[in-house]
Design a protein around this motif. Structure first.
Motif, PDB file in Angstrom:
ATOM      1  N   GLN A 167       0.818  -1.217   0.000  1.00 15.55           N
ATOM      2  CA  GLN A 167       0.000   0.000   0.000  1.00 15.55           C
ATOM      3  C   GLN A 167       0.853   1.269   0.000  1.00 15.55           C
ATOM      4  OE1 GLN A 167      -3.365   0.380  -0.337  1.00 15.55           O
ATOM      5  NE2 GLN A 167      -3.283  -1.813  -0.814  1.00 15.55           N
ATOM      6  N   ASP A 168       2.052   1.173   0.581  1.00 12.73           N
ATOM      7  CA  ASP A 168       2.941   2.344   0.616  1.00 12.73           C
ATOM      8  C   ASP A 168       4.080   2.202  -0.395  1.00 12.73           C
ATOM      9  OD1 ASP A 168       4.221   0.272   1.866  1.00 12.73           O
ATOM     10  OD2 ASP A 168       4.964   1.458   3.563  1.00 12.73           O
ATOM     11  N   ALA A 169       3.862   1.474  -1.463  1.00 13.29           N
ATOM     12  CA  ALA A 169       4.889   1.299  -2.495  1.00 13.29           C
ATOM     13  C   ALA A 169       5.284   2.648  -3.092  1.00 13.29           C
ATOM     14  CB  ALA A 169       4.389   0.359  -3.587  1.00 13.29           C
ATOM     15  N   VAL A 170       6.494   2.691  -3.625  1.00  9.06           N
ATOM     16  CA  VAL A 170       7.048   3.933  -4.177  1.00  9.06           C
ATOM     17  C   VAL A 170       7.223   3.773  -5.681  1.00  9.06           C
ATOM     18  CG1 VAL A 170       8.992   5.539  -4.148  1.00  9.06           C
ATOM     19  CG2 VAL A 170       8.231   4.452  -2.023  1.00  9.06           C
ATOM     20  N   PHE A 171       6.831   4.804  -6.424  1.00 17.00           N
ATOM     21  CA  PHE A 171       7.030   4.852  -7.873  1.00 17.00           C
ATOM     22  C   PHE A 171       8.039   5.954  -8.173  1.00 17.00           C
ATOM     23  CE2 PHE A 171       6.319   6.485 -12.095  1.00 17.00           C
ATOM     24  CZ  PHE A 171       6.023   5.371 -12.871  1.00 17.00           C
ATOM     25  N   ILE A 172       9.116   5.596  -8.882  1.00 17.33           N
ATOM     26  CA  ILE A 172      10.184   6.547  -9.173  1.00 17.33           C
ATOM     27  C   ILE A 172      10.442   6.561 -10.674  1.00 17.33           C
ATOM     28  CG2 ILE A 172      12.614   7.131  -8.790  1.00 17.33           C
ATOM     29  CD1 ILE A 172      12.479   5.631  -6.160  1.00 17.33           C
ATOM     30  N   SER A 173      10.570   7.756 -11.216  1.00 10.78           N
ATOM     31  CA  SER A 173      10.962   7.926 -12.612  1.00 10.78           C
ATOM     32  C   SER A 173      11.860   9.161 -12.679  1.00 10.78           C
ATOM     33  CB  SER A 173       9.734   8.098 -13.519  1.00 10.78           C
ATOM     34  OG  SER A 173       9.243   9.422 -13.464  1.00 10.78           O
ATOM     35  N   PRO A 174      12.511   9.413 -13.833  1.00 10.69           N
ATOM     36  CA  PRO A 174      13.364  10.604 -13.915  1.00 10.69           C
ATOM     37  C   PRO A 174      12.619  11.918 -13.691  1.00 10.69           C
ATOM     38  CG  PRO A 174      13.907   9.074 -15.683  1.00 10.69           C
ATOM     39  CD  PRO A 174      12.667   8.551 -15.023  1.00 10.69           C
ATOM     40  N   LEU A 175      11.288  11.906 -13.829  1.00  8.84           N
ATOM     41  CA  LEU A 175      10.515  13.140 -13.711  1.00  8.84           C
ATOM     42  C   LEU A 175       9.764  13.278 -12.398  1.00  8.84           C
ATOM     43  CD1 LEU A 175       9.006  13.395 -17.315  1.00  8.84           C
ATOM     44  CD2 LEU A 175      11.002  14.591 -16.387  1.00  8.84           C
ATOM     45  N   LEU A 176       9.533  12.174 -11.692  1.00  8.76           N
ATOM     46  CA  LEU A 176       8.698  12.275 -10.498  1.00  8.76           C
ATOM     47  C   LEU A 176       8.980  11.138  -9.529  1.00  8.76           C
ATOM     48  CD1 LEU A 176       6.236   9.954 -10.840  1.00  8.76           C
ATOM     49  CD2 LEU A 176       5.550  11.552 -12.613  1.00  8.76           C
ATOM     50  N   CYS A 177       8.454  11.297  -8.327  1.00 12.67           N
ATOM     51  CA  CYS A 177       8.516  10.269  -7.296  1.00 12.67           C
ATOM     52  C   CYS A 177       7.251  10.384  -6.447  1.00 12.67           C
ATOM     53  CB  CYS A 177       9.772  10.446  -6.434  1.00 12.67           C
ATOM     54  SG  CYS A 177       9.899   9.240  -5.081  1.00 12.67           S
ATOM     55  N   VAL A 178       6.467   9.317  -6.407  1.00 10.47           N
ATOM     56  CA  VAL A 178       5.232   9.326  -5.629  1.00 10.47           C
ATOM     57  C   VAL A 178       5.201   8.089  -4.741  1.00 10.47           C
ATOM     58  CG1 VAL A 178       3.952  10.619  -7.364  1.00 10.47           C
ATOM     59  CG2 VAL A 178       3.915   8.129  -7.422  1.00 10.47           C
ATOM     60  N   LYS A 179       4.407   8.145  -3.697  1.00  5.57           N
ATOM     61  CA  LYS A 179       4.305   7.045  -2.748  1.00  5.57           C
ATOM     62  C   LYS A 179       2.837   6.705  -2.522  1.00  5.57           C
ATOM     63  CE  LYS A 179       5.858   5.587   1.847  1.00  5.57           C
ATOM     64  NZ  LYS A 179       6.615   5.980   3.068  1.00  5.57           N
ATOM     65  N   GLY A 180       2.545   5.408  -2.476  1.00  2.00           N
ATOM     66  CA  GLY A 180       1.182   4.956  -2.225  1.00  2.00           C
ATOM     67  C   GLY A 180       0.481   4.482  -3.479  1.00  2.00           C
ATOM     68  N   ASN A 181      -0.323   3.439  -3.344  1.00  3.79           N
ATOM     69  CA  ASN A 181      -1.016   2.869  -4.498  1.00  3.79           C
ATOM     70  C   ASN A 181      -1.939   3.856  -5.189  1.00  3.79           C
ATOM     71  OD1 ASN A 181       0.267   0.494  -4.100  1.00  3.79           O
ATOM     72  ND2 ASN A 181      -1.520  -0.709  -3.554  1.00  3.79           N
ATOM     73  N   TYR A 182      -2.582   4.694  -4.415  1.00  2.00           N
ATOM     74  CA  TYR A 182      -3.519   5.649  -5.008  1.00  2.00           C
ATOM     75  C   TYR A 182      -2.784   6.592  -5.965  1.00  2.00           C
ATOM     76  CZ  TYR A 182      -6.883   9.466  -5.374  1.00  2.00           C
ATOM     77  OH  TYR A 182      -7.735  10.442  -5.860  1.00  2.00           O
ATOM     78  N   ASN A 183      -1.613   7.092  -5.530  1.00  2.00           N
ATOM     79  CA  ASN A 183      -0.842   8.003  -6.381  1.00  2.00           C
ATOM     80  C   ASN A 183      -0.252   7.274  -7.589  1.00  2.00           C
ATOM     81  OD1 ASN A 183      -1.277  10.277  -4.724  1.00  2.00           O
ATOM     82  ND2 ASN A 183       0.379   9.642  -3.364  1.00  2.00           N
ATOM     83  N   ILE A 184       0.188   6.028  -7.383  1.00  2.00           N
ATOM     84  CA  ILE A 184       0.729   5.252  -8.499  1.00  2.00           C
ATOM     85  C   ILE A 184      -0.363   5.011  -9.538  1.00  2.00           C
ATOM     86  CG2 ILE A 184       1.726   3.031  -9.164  1.00  2.00           C
ATOM     87  CD1 ILE A 184       3.086   2.932  -6.449  1.00  2.00           C
ATOM     88  N   LYS A 185      -1.577   4.710  -9.071  1.00  2.00           N
ATOM     89  CA  LYS A 185      -2.690   4.511  -9.994  1.00  2.00           C
ATOM     90  C   LYS A 185      -2.943   5.765 -10.826  1.00  2.00           C
ATOM     91  CE  LYS A 185      -6.820   5.084  -8.548  1.00  2.00           C
ATOM     92  NZ  LYS A 185      -8.135   4.971  -7.844  1.00  2.00           N
ATOM     93  N   ASN A 186      -2.853   6.930 -10.204  1.00  2.00           N
ATOM     94  CA  ASN A 186      -3.082   8.169 -10.932  1.00  2.00           C
ATOM     95  C   ASN A 186      -1.984   8.428 -11.974  1.00  2.00           C
ATOM     96  OD1 ASN A 186      -5.419   8.738  -9.519  1.00  2.00           O
ATOM     97  ND2 ASN A 186      -4.354   9.901  -7.926  1.00  2.00           N
ATOM     98  N   VAL A 187      -0.746   8.018 -11.666  1.00  2.00           N
ATOM     99  CA  VAL A 187       0.336   8.159 -12.640  1.00  2.00           C
ATOM    100  C   VAL A 187       0.049   7.312 -13.870  1.00  2.00           C
ATOM    101  CG1 VAL A 187       2.775   7.683 -13.090  1.00  2.00           C
ATOM    102  CG2 VAL A 187       2.098   8.772 -10.945  1.00  2.00           C
ATOM    103  N   PHE A 188      -0.396   6.054 -13.647  1.00  2.00           N
ATOM    104  CA  PHE A 188      -0.724   5.175 -14.762  1.00  2.00           C
ATOM    105  C   PHE A 188      -1.898   5.731 -15.576  1.00  2.00           C
ATOM    106  CE2 PHE A 188       1.271   1.555 -12.279  1.00  2.00           C
ATOM    107  CZ  PHE A 188       2.354   1.437 -13.138  1.00  2.00           C
ATOM    108  N   LEU A 189      -2.891   6.285 -14.888  1.00  2.00           N
ATOM    109  CA  LEU A 189      -4.052   6.838 -15.583  1.00  2.00           C
ATOM    110  C   LEU A 189      -3.649   8.052 -16.428  1.00  2.00           C
ATOM    111  CD1 LEU A 189      -6.812   6.617 -12.816  1.00  2.00           C
ATOM    112  CD2 LEU A 189      -6.632   5.243 -14.897  1.00  2.00           C
ATOM    113  N   LEU A 190      -2.745   8.875 -15.910  1.00  2.00           N
ATOM    114  CA  LEU A 190      -2.283  10.039 -16.662  1.00  2.00           C
ATOM    115  C   LEU A 190      -1.524   9.596 -17.910  1.00  2.00           C
ATOM    116  CD1 LEU A 190      -1.845  13.071 -16.979  1.00  2.00           C
ATOM    117  CD2 LEU A 190       0.186  12.857 -15.511  1.00  2.00           C
ATOM    118  N   TRP A 191      -0.661   8.576 -17.759  1.00  2.00           N
ATOM    119  CA  TRP A 191       0.082   8.096 -18.914  1.00  2.00           C
ATOM    120  C   TRP A 191      -0.873   7.540 -19.971  1.00  2.00           C
ATOM    121  CZ3 TRP A 191       4.619   8.724 -20.992  1.00  2.00           C
ATOM    122  CH2 TRP A 191       5.038   7.852 -22.006  1.00  2.00           C
ATOM    123  N   LYS A 192      -1.909   6.833 -19.526  1.00  2.00           N
ATOM    124  CA  LYS A 192      -2.883   6.292 -20.464  1.00  2.00           C
ATOM    125  C   LYS A 192      -3.636   7.425 -21.177  1.00  2.00           C
ATOM    126  CE  LYS A 192      -7.143   3.583 -20.727  1.00  2.00           C
ATOM    127  NZ  LYS A 192      -8.174   2.817 -19.971  1.00  2.00           N
TER     128      LYS A 192
END
Length: 220
Positions: free
Chosen positions: A42-67
């Motif tokens: 639930q507290d997983a971290v998503f890291i890329s050269p442009l951003l860093c977010v924590k939590g499944n909810y934020n990771i889901k929003n990153v995927f939705l934005l990319w889509k």
């Protein structure tokens, strides 16, 4: 995900991780959400050269934005998994929905880091999702920039580095030569000084003997 049990069966474990990766990067919201709920902390971290977010909810929003920004799912080129770390080589297709005629192929390396939910539980989940891409990959995805980068920037940078290396080598060789010559001069100077000192002592000895003989003769 019971990775220990799946790894015992070899092909089943490979099939499992390939399915997990395919679903993570799927544009099917339901499939991707199942992966986030079942295979991510639930507290997983998503890291890329442009951003860093924590939590499944934020990771889901990153995927939705990319889509939302792209019309095409990324293509999975290769998946390497050692039981704890999964490295995914893929190609992201940047094709904005507002500009469908734009299509850029960007090579991306995604690393998924797993750890056990509890000690000796055998249940492993993703605690960090890291995506990396390079400036070179971005430049090569644009045809005109790619040729300019290959034939101008790289060529000029290569010539500059070669010239700089030659200058440093020449300066280093010159410094070593000067140091060698300085040492030779110092040794020669020391040797000459020793020879002069020995010669002076020898001359002084004979002069003193002559003086003493002459003094004794005068006294007689």
């Amino acid at each position: 995900m019971d990775l220990e049990q799946e790894n015992k069966y070899g092909d089943n474990g490979e099939e499992l991780i390939n399915n997990v990766v395919a679903n993570i990067f799927s544009f099917d919201n339901a499939r991707r959400q199942r992966m986030l709920d079942g295979f991510y902390f639930q507290d997983a971290v998503f890291i890329s050269p442009l951003l860093c977010v924590k939590g499944n909810y934020n990771i889901k929003n990153v995927f939705l934005l990319w889509k939302a920004l792209n019309q095409q799912e990324p293509s999975i080129d290769n998946v390497c998994f050692d039981g704890q770390t999964c490295v995914v080589y893929m190609t992201q297709t940047l094709r904005p929905r507002l500009f469908p005629w734009v299509s850029l192929q960007i090579p991306v390396i995604t690393t998924l880091y797993f750890k056990e939910t509890d000690l000796d539980s055998g249940l492993w989940k993703i605690y960090q999702h890291e995506e990396t891409w390079t400036i070179e990959g971005l430049l090569e995805s644009v045809p005109l920039l790619s040729r300019w980068y290959d034939y101008v920037i790289r060529t000029m940078a290569g010539k500059v580095l070669v010239f700089s290396g030659q200058m440093l080598t020449s300066a280093n060789d010159t410094a070593q030569l000067l140091n060698s010559r300085s040492q030779e001069i110092e040794d020669a100077t020391r040797k000459l000084a020793q020879e002069n000192a020995a010669s002076w002592k020898s001359t002084s000895f004979y002069d003193d003997s002559d003086y003493n003989r002459k003094s004794n003769s005068d006294l007689e």
